[in-house]
Design a protein around this motif. Sequence first.
Motif, PDB file in Angstrom:
ATOM      1  N   UNK A   1      65.214   8.814   0.287  1.00 18.28           N
ATOM      2  CA  UNK A   1      64.662   9.795  -0.664  1.00 18.28           C
ATOM      3  C   UNK A   1      64.936  11.101  -0.302  1.00 18.28           C
ATOM      4  N   UNK A   2      65.141  12.051  -1.036  1.00 20.31           N
ATOM      5  CA  UNK A   2      65.319  13.395  -0.628  1.00 20.31           C
ATOM      6  C   UNK A   2      64.586  14.418  -1.775  1.00 20.31           C
ATOM      7  N   UNK A   3      64.691  15.569  -1.292  1.00 18.80           N
ATOM      8  CA  UNK A   3      63.751  16.686  -2.270  1.00 18.80           C
ATOM      9  C   UNK A   3      64.710  17.696  -2.923  1.00 18.80           C
ATOM     10  N   UNK A   4      64.692  17.959  -3.986  1.00 21.69           N
ATOM     11  CA  UNK A   4      65.116  19.179  -4.628  1.00 21.69           C
ATOM     12  C   UNK A   4      64.256  20.374  -4.935  1.00 21.69           C
ATOM     13  N   UNK A   5      64.411  21.355  -4.398  1.00 20.84           N
ATOM     14  CA  UNK A   5      63.364  22.233  -4.699  1.00 20.84           C
ATOM     15  C   UNK A   5      64.033  23.837  -5.320  1.00 20.84           C
ATOM     16  N   UNK A   6      63.810  24.035  -6.392  1.00 21.24           N
ATOM     17  CA  UNK A   6      63.840  25.291  -7.321  1.00 21.24           C
ATOM     18  C   UNK A   6      63.133  26.399  -6.936  1.00 21.24           C
ATOM     19  N   UNK A   7      62.156  26.472  -5.833  1.00 22.59           N
ATOM     20  CA  UNK A   7      61.382  27.479  -5.353  1.00 22.59           C
ATOM     21  C   UNK A   7      60.775  28.272  -6.714  1.00 22.59           C
ATOM     22  N   UNK A   8      60.212  27.302  -7.368  1.00 24.05           N
ATOM     23  CA  UNK A   8      59.549  27.853  -8.585  1.00 24.05           C
ATOM     24  C   UNK A   8      58.350  29.296  -8.259  1.00 24.05           C
ATOM     25  N   UNK A   9      58.784  30.117  -8.972  1.00 23.68           N
ATOM     26  CA  UNK A   9      57.856  31.535  -8.848  1.00 23.68           C
ATOM     27  C   UNK A   9      56.755  31.393 -10.114  1.00 23.68           C
ATOM     28  N   UNK A  10      55.634  31.216  -9.889  1.00 24.53           N
ATOM     29  CA  UNK A  10      54.543  30.665 -10.833  1.00 24.53           C
ATOM     30  C   UNK A  10      54.220  31.843 -11.613  1.00 24.53           C
ATOM     31  N   UNK A  11      53.874  31.838 -12.511  1.00 25.43           N
ATOM     32  CA  UNK A  11      53.106  32.749 -13.512  1.00 25.43           C
ATOM     33  C   UNK A  11      52.052  33.403 -12.603  1.00 25.43           C
ATOM     34  N   UNK A  12      51.877  34.830 -12.528  1.00 27.07           N
ATOM     35  CA  UNK A  12      50.776  35.590 -11.826  1.00 27.07           C
ATOM     36  C   UNK A  12      51.078  35.609 -10.293  1.00 27.07           C
ATOM     37  N   UNK A  13      51.938  34.991  -9.810  1.00 25.68           N
ATOM     38  CA  UNK A  13      52.435  34.871  -8.419  1.00 25.68           C
ATOM     39  C   UNK A  13      53.662  35.593  -8.106  1.00 25.68           C
ATOM     40  N   UNK A  14      54.372  35.624  -6.976  1.00 27.96           N
ATOM     41  CA  UNK A  14      55.582  36.105  -6.587  1.00 27.96           C
ATOM     42  C   UNK A  14      56.486  35.244  -5.866  1.00 27.96           C
ATOM     43  N   UNK A  15      57.742  35.777  -5.291  1.00 28.15           N
ATOM     44  CA  UNK A  15      58.660  35.163  -4.617  1.00 28.15           C
ATOM     45  C   UNK A  15      58.094  34.670  -3.187  1.00 28.15           C
ATOM     46  N   UNK A  16      57.587  35.821  -2.592  1.00 28.52           N
ATOM     47  CA  UNK A  16      56.760  35.520  -1.376  1.00 28.52           C
ATOM     48  C   UNK A  16      55.910  34.244  -1.247  1.00 28.52           C
ATOM     49  N   UNK A  17      55.209  34.096  -2.165  1.00 35.76           N
ATOM     50  CA  UNK A  17      54.317  33.075  -2.200  1.00 35.76           C
ATOM     51  C   UNK A  17      54.779  31.946  -2.397  1.00 35.76           C
ATOM     52  N   UNK A  18      55.947  31.739  -3.300  1.00 34.07           N
ATOM     53  CA  UNK A  18      56.925  30.467  -3.705  1.00 34.07           C
ATOM     54  C   UNK A  18      57.510  30.171  -2.540  1.00 34.07           C
ATOM     55  N   UNK A  19      57.868  31.010  -1.827  1.00 32.10           N
ATOM     56  CA  UNK A  19      58.538  30.540  -0.317  1.00 32.10           C
ATOM     57  C   UNK A  19      57.590  29.941   0.753  1.00 32.10           C
ATOM     58  N   UNK A  20      56.380  30.611   0.646  1.00 31.12           N
ATOM     59  CA  UNK A  20      55.191  29.785   1.386  1.00 31.12           C
ATOM     60  C   UNK A  20      54.948  28.475   1.020  1.00 31.12           C
ATOM     61  N   UNK A  21      55.035  28.189  -0.406  1.00 33.82           N
ATOM     62  CA  UNK A  21      54.554  26.821  -0.836  1.00 33.82           C
ATOM     63  C   UNK A  21      55.993  25.922  -0.370  1.00 33.82           C
TER      64      UNK A  21
END
Length: 335
Positions: A11-31
């Motif tokens: 089993x594997x993972x597909x990540x679209x690196x979601x950028x949450x409302x009120x957040x930013x790309x940097x936080x997305x990448x940390x998640x």
Amino acid sequence: MHIKKFKDIPLSVLDLAPVNEGSNAGESFRRSVELAQHVEKWGFNRYWLAEHHNMPGIGSSATSVLIGHIAGATERIRVGSGGVMLPNHAPLVIAEQFGTLEAIYPGRIDLGLGRAPGSDQATAYALRRTLQSSGDDFPQQVSELENYFSDKPVGRVLSYPGTGLHVPIWLLGSSGFSAQLSAIKGLPFSFASHFAPDFTMQALQLYHQNFKPSAALKEPYAMVGVNVIAADTQERAEWLATSSQQQMFNLMRGMPTTFTPPIDNLEEAWTDREIAIFKEKLDTESMIVGTPDVVREKLSAFINKTRANEVIINSQVFHQEDRLRSYEIVAEMME
């Protein structure tokens, strides 16, 4: 008939690196880094990131850069693209990028290739593609990439790094075109059942019927995408699923936004038609939402229907702790 179990297939993972409302790309990448480190520990096989453009809620536009970031923060899990949209790029550039990644992280890099632009016409133009391109030259582009990675590439222009590195190439698809092409070329195939469920069985049949062994692959190998949102209660899982559904509706309306939090009252935010679509989607084989027991039953049925060699799971969840828990529930099933 042999019934496949979770422990029988990766089993594997597909990540679209979601950028949450009120957040930013940097936080997305940390998640994303946190998720990758957890799923590696839990035994997942690959961690793939997908190229999208001009979408404020998806942070993985510079896909190869993010692959390097994730690979550098993990130790064993394979990291790759699910996929790079090859019509957006010169094959030489992709060969150099993934040759570089393979040189830094040997034996851990996958190159999944898509034929769609992953964008609208204006964005395609900004990416320096000719708007007349229809993807018809995709087979030639794939062959060009294969040549760059071979031991004895042909031509005056070579890829450094790249030559002789044999980066595994996958073809991705949501229709029969890439299924047939990957079969003819003897390449592994990944079908996007998570957003094109109606064509899944047809595409997989085309792949298996037309497969020709190659130096890369002796027997067909198909990985199938599926959406899974797992939680400890059915109510929470369905509530969490409203985030990904909002994303889909916003795209349908031509108004992409950042990734929005779950909503409590569907009637206040959606039309009757959208609510009906949401409830219908919850019943599809490639949108699995529910408790561990529900997910186990439906994912087992999906695996045995598709006869997939591997399953890649997309869990678009707003809250990081719920996202981690969703993948943890699946990991517990593997045990």
